[in-house]
Write a protein that holds these residues in place. Structure first.
Motif, mmCIF file in Angstrom:
data_model
loop_
_atom_site.group_PDB
_atom_site.id
_atom_site.type_symbol
_atom_site.label_atom_id
_atom_site.label_comp_id
_atom_site.label_asym_id
_atom_site.label_seq_id
_atom_site.Cartn_x
_atom_site.Cartn_y
_atom_site.Cartn_z
ATOM 1 N N PRO A 21 -26.963 65.965 12.530
ATOM 2 C CA PRO A 21 -25.811 65.356 13.201
ATOM 3 C C PRO A 21 -26.221 64.131 13.999
ATOM 4 O O PRO A 21 -27.233 64.149 14.706
ATOM 5 C CB PRO A 21 -25.321 66.475 14.140
ATOM 6 C CG PRO A 21 -25.857 67.737 13.558
ATOM 7 C CD PRO A 21 -27.167 67.369 12.936
ATOM 8 N N LYS A 22 -25.435 63.090 13.888
ATOM 9 C CA LYS A 22 -25.658 61.889 14.678
ATOM 10 C C LYS A 22 -24.794 61.981 15.940
ATOM 11 O O LYS A 22 -23.569 62.027 15.871
ATOM 12 C CB LYS A 22 -25.309 60.642 13.863
ATOM 13 C CG LYS A 22 -26.333 60.349 12.757
ATOM 14 C CD LYS A 22 -25.954 59.121 11.951
ATOM 15 C CE LYS A 22 -27.110 58.709 11.049
ATOM 16 N NZ LYS A 22 -27.540 59.774 10.115
ATOM 17 N N LEU A 23 -25.464 62.003 17.081
ATOM 18 C CA LEU A 23 -24.788 62.100 18.373
ATOM 19 C C LEU A 23 -23.988 60.833 18.637
ATOM 20 O O LEU A 23 -24.254 59.776 18.053
ATOM 21 C CB LEU A 23 -25.830 62.335 19.464
ATOM 22 C CG LEU A 23 -25.342 62.535 20.902
ATOM 23 C CD1 LEU A 23 -24.468 63.763 21.032
ATOM 24 C CD2 LEU A 23 -26.555 62.652 21.841
ATOM 25 N N TRP A 24 -23.040 60.935 19.554
ATOM 26 C CA TRP A 24 -22.189 59.777 19.858
ATOM 27 C C TRP A 24 -23.016 58.538 20.185
ATOM 28 O O TRP A 24 -22.647 57.422 19.809
ATOM 29 C CB TRP A 24 -21.241 60.109 21.021
ATOM 30 C CG TRP A 24 -21.924 60.362 22.331
ATOM 31 C CD1 TRP A 24 -22.341 61.571 22.831
ATOM 32 C CD2 TRP A 24 -22.286 59.389 23.323
ATOM 33 N NE1 TRP A 24 -22.948 61.405 24.047
ATOM 34 C CE2 TRP A 24 -22.926 60.081 24.384
ATOM 35 C CE3 TRP A 24 -22.138 58.004 23.420
ATOM 36 C CZ2 TRP A 24 -23.419 59.439 25.522
ATOM 37 C CZ3 TRP A 24 -22.615 57.344 24.545
ATOM 38 C CH2 TRP A 24 -23.251 58.082 25.578
ATOM 39 N N LYS A 25 -24.134 58.704 20.887
ATOM 40 C CA LYS A 25 -24.890 57.515 21.308
ATOM 41 C C LYS A 25 -25.996 57.138 20.334
ATOM 42 O O LYS A 25 -26.934 56.435 20.708
ATOM 43 C CB LYS A 25 -25.440 57.686 22.724
ATOM 44 C CG LYS A 25 -26.431 58.824 22.922
ATOM 45 C CD LYS A 25 -26.893 58.798 24.371
ATOM 46 C CE LYS A 25 -27.905 59.900 24.667
ATOM 47 N NZ LYS A 25 -28.387 59.815 26.063
ATOM 48 N N HIS A 26 -25.887 57.553 19.097
ATOM 49 C CA HIS A 26 -26.740 57.034 18.025
ATOM 50 C C HIS A 26 -26.273 55.612 17.702
ATOM 51 O O HIS A 26 -25.174 55.405 17.193
ATOM 52 C CB HIS A 26 -26.609 57.933 16.782
ATOM 53 C CG HIS A 26 -27.339 57.423 15.589
ATOM 54 N ND1 HIS A 26 -28.646 57.756 15.297
ATOM 55 C CD2 HIS A 26 -26.948 56.595 14.591
ATOM 56 C CE1 HIS A 26 -29.025 57.164 14.191
ATOM 57 N NE2 HIS A 26 -28.004 56.452 13.732
#
Length: 546
Positions: A121-126
């Protein structure tokens, strides 16, 4: 008769929390917090595989652990039996998005993909998808794509399509093996009720859905094969407060709750907080302040606001246009300075007095007059979300001398985030979307000095949510609607939401003094954000060495 309760589960950046709430009046009866064992993966995978600059990933099992541990602990803290629970609702950071199989298994949990960063999963702040976001924006502007103005003229690297394009271009095998490309807000609901659902909020704000996704022709022009993303997204969208389904046997085993209770449609952490703070009427801007700040508000007016993160019909509450803007770094900036800029003698003083470094620096900064430190900073340490929508920007501090003290810089950083919020409000006002009230929620409410500083900088009274768990309370309110305890989210908000009106009122003298500093902030903002590529050149040197 036993009191009926609902549970709200809030998934933040570093932890998840569950709160048990009275379905009748919103009284918070007990809660529990679980830290994510893996936190944020920004340097390497659990196996040791290194990540590139600006990456931010997470581990889905950490999210399941919140359900397994926090829900029973919250019930125990509340003294409530599981059979009293009539519904559960969740909210999530966004855009936090992951590739899965057709049955919802995260690709990163497959044995042959555990070492592949793009399977996680790519976090919001990626923010590593900024080059893809730049190309999405350039081609959309060139083609005159009708959806682009709904996002302030630019799509963020944080959103779904930029992150998906990065996967396709850098690991096409992972892209091909992903049957579903899904927001974590919807994935966690899938774990609870055993069936896939998609919510209108994340699709609209993070997925470029404006009555439909971007066309196949546009996506193919971006990259051959990219239109395949549409099949991975395709699913009917559900409105806020709707019932996703009943708690499945697996969900019941995971949480310890009764099988069949209502599970609410997923939601975004900031947007779900609006009902908790009673910020559901036109003109009420809600700022959810934590590691970052998300600004959301409802309006009867549809307008194009430069740099807004999106405007979605019925996106927050039915019958109104829901707007979103935000700042990519706020609490994270303060934490960074404490980590990197607190001298040993300050740390020793804080330890001796039994206070935190934040409390010590706040105390010292509060003794100053406005402008006494002679500094102005730009709050771009994690890029700029609004109004420039450029995550390759970085922080700036001007005015330092050999006499500059740590508390001077700390106060300048606090002020910079307040100036950033004022910039966003000014953009709304200029576009004809009136902001009549600012309501604040989130962890940074714990600092009265910061709240008063914001009131002075933006020259408006601040109302504050009267809960320390705004997103979780908002999720619980949606659960109450899904369970039928209230007919709609507005009614539930009035019954269960909590707010203290005009908790902080601007001081005219300090507000006048801040106007002078804000003028300098605006000049720096436009110079470094629009007139020069200096910060971009520094970023390229950092990332490529040339």
């Amino acid at each position: 008769m036993d009191q009926q309760v609902v549970i709200g589960v809030d998934y933040g950046t570093l932890s998840g929390r569950a709160v048990v709430v009275s379905a009748a009046d919103g009284a918070e009866l007990g809660g529990a917090v679980v830290e994510y064992p893996h936190g944020v993966l920004d340097r390497r995978l659990p196996s040791g595989v290194r990540l590139g600059p600006s990456w931010a990933l997470q581990v889905p099992q950490d999210w399941r652990e919140v359900l397994r541990r926090a829900v029973p602990a919250a019930l125990a803290a509340a003294g409530v039996r599981p059979e009293q629970v009539i519904g559960i609702g969740t909210d999530f950071t966004a855009c936090t998005v992951l590739p899965t199989t057709a049955d919802g298994a995260p690709l990163c949990e497959l044995d042959d993909l555990r070492d592949r960063p793009h399977a996680y999963p790519k976090l919001w702040k990626h923010h590593a998808a900024q080059p893809q976001a730049d190309r999405i924006n350039a081609l959309a502007a060139e083609r005159g794509e009708p959806w682009l103005p709904r996002y302030g003229g630019k799509i963020s690297s944080e959103w779904q399509f930029a992150k998906a394009l990065q996967v396709l271009e850098e690991d096409p095998e992972v892209f091909a093996r992903a049957d579903r490309w899904i927001e974590a807000a919807d994935w966690i609901v899938w774990q609870l009720c055993g069936q896939e659902t998609r919510n209108l909020c994340t699709a609209g704000y993070k997925g470029i859905h404006q009555g439909g996704y971007p066309s196949k022709e546009y996506l193919e022009a971006l990259h051959p094969g990219f239109s395949g993303l549409l099949a991975k997204l395709d699913h009917p969208l559900s409105a806020m407060g709707e019932r996703a389904g009943g708690l499945s046997a697996a969900g019941a085993a995971l949480t310890g709750l009764p099988e069949g209770i209502a599970v609410a449609i997923g939601n975004v952490d900031a947007h779900v907080t609006a009902v908790a703070a009673r910020a559901v009427e036109p003109g009420q801007m809600l700022a959810v302040m934590g590691t970052s700040t998300c600004h959301v508000m409802n309006s009867a007016v549809l307008a194009e606001i430069p740099g807004m993160c999106g405007v979605v019909e019925n996106g927050i509450v039915p019958g109104l246009w829901g707007y979103e803007a935000g700042q990519s770094g706020v609490g994270d900036i303060f934490a960074w300075f404490l980590r990197c800029g607190l001298p040993p003698e300050y740390a020793a003083e804080a330890r001796e007095r039994g206070i935190s470094g934040h409390e010590l620096l706040t105390e010292k900064a509060a003794r100053q007059q406005v402008g006494e430190h002679g500094l102005v900073a730009l709050d771009w340490h994690n890029g700029n979300r609004s109004v420039l929508v450029d995550h390759d920007l970085s922080g700036v501090l001007v005015g330092c001398t050999l006499q500059t003290a740590p508390e001077d810089i700390y106060r300048a950083l606090l002020e910079a985030t307040a100036f950033g919020t004022r910039t966003i409000i000014d953009a709304f006002q200029t576009a004809g979307v009136e902001v009549t009230e600012l309501i604040v929620a989130g962890g940074l409410l714990r600092s009265p000095f910061l709240m008063q500083l914001y009131a002075d900088v933006i020259r408006r009274p601040l109302s504050v949510i009267d809960s320390e768990q705004g997103p979780a309370l908002g999720a619980a309110i949606h659960a109450a609607v899904a369970a039928g305890a209230h007919p709609d989210v507005r009614t539930a908000s009035a019954a269960m939401g909590k707010v203290r009106k005009n908790a902080y009122v601007p001081d005219p003298r300090r507000a006048d003094a801040y106007d002078a500093l804000y003028a300098i902030y605006t000049e720096l903002h436009d110079h470094f954000g629009r007139d020069t590529d200096l910060l971009h050149r520094l970023r390229r040197i950092r990332d490529t060495g040339r």
